[in-house]
Design an enzyme around this catalytic site. Sequence first.
Site, short mmCIF file in Angstrom:
data_model
loop_
_atom_site.label_atom_id
_atom_site.label_comp_id
_atom_site.label_asym_id
_atom_site.label_seq_id
_atom_site.Cartn_x
_atom_site.Cartn_y
_atom_site.Cartn_z
N GLU A 47 2.51 -6.27 5.77
CA GLU A 47 2.24 -5.18 5.01
C GLU A 47 1.60 -4.06 5.76
OE1 GLU A 47 -0.74 -6.65 2.46
OE2 GLU A 47 -1.91 -4.73 2.06
N GLU A 94 -5.43 3.41 1.29
CA GLU A 94 -6.12 2.35 0.50
C GLU A 94 -7.48 3.40 0.40
OE1 GLU A 94 -5.89 -1.96 0.03
OE2 GLU A 94 -5.96 -1.72 2.15
#
Length: 288
Positions: free
Chosen positions: A159, A164
């Site tokens: 990932e 974020e």
Amino acid sequence: MLLKSILLIVCGLLLQSCGSYHYQSGIPKKVKGYQLVWNDEFNIDGKPDPENWTYESGFVRNNELQWYQTDNAVCKDGHLVISANKVHRANPNYIEGSDSWKTNRAFVEYTSSCIITRGLQEWENEGYYEIKAKVDTSSGSWPAIWLLGTYGGWPDNGEIDIMEFYRIDEKPHILANAAWGTDKKWVAAWDSAKIPLAHFTQKDPKWTEKFHIWAMEWNSTEIKIYLDDELLNEIDLTETVNTDGRNPFVNKQKFYLLLNLAIGALGGEPDVDSFPLKYEVDYVRVYK
């Protein structure tokens, strides 16, 4: 009107041929050493292009509060807009007494969207990725720009979180991460950069009102993640090896892109008065 349209097209072509680095009329910039292989400028009003994007549905991960659905992702005025709304309706998957967080909630209280390119647009590792976006920093908001590998389950597939935004100890942060597998199922090893939002807003008090450019340079030895040309994280790919000996970031597997706005969990307690929340993306560009 016709003459004006022709002039705009000609000017755009001239800018492109000159290698202009200006973001004009949705024309992708040239990046030295790379060639554009895919992009979405979100210039057609309506639903995101079905040749590029599909959707996640329902309650999906992380015990988040939102129900993902297609209705909350719309292209308008040259931007993808993912909206999170406060609602109150029955959970169609509700099972009384269930042990699963996905089915033991009697009601859906928030809706949002997660759009993904899986099965439609996927790329082998390495390259240059650039995304221009504006994030909603209200309490409860957890927007992301991320990639997942297509081989195996998480986290062995790898990932990469180009962006974020969520809260750590109740303070808002921008994060840039990579995750890979360990000897425990569903437990990842992480290389994470966690930068307080104040680092950016102290330099620009209007930072949260503006679009910003996230970029990733990915080669056979490292991944570098930038925000407005500032290096946030440099990930050494000699360290990102699963316990089975496979390295998801240097093997020739494909990755797909996700754009989503989650609510709650790491995003913090939602501020109901702030809804609807909006996460806007101007463009996504992939170079090889």
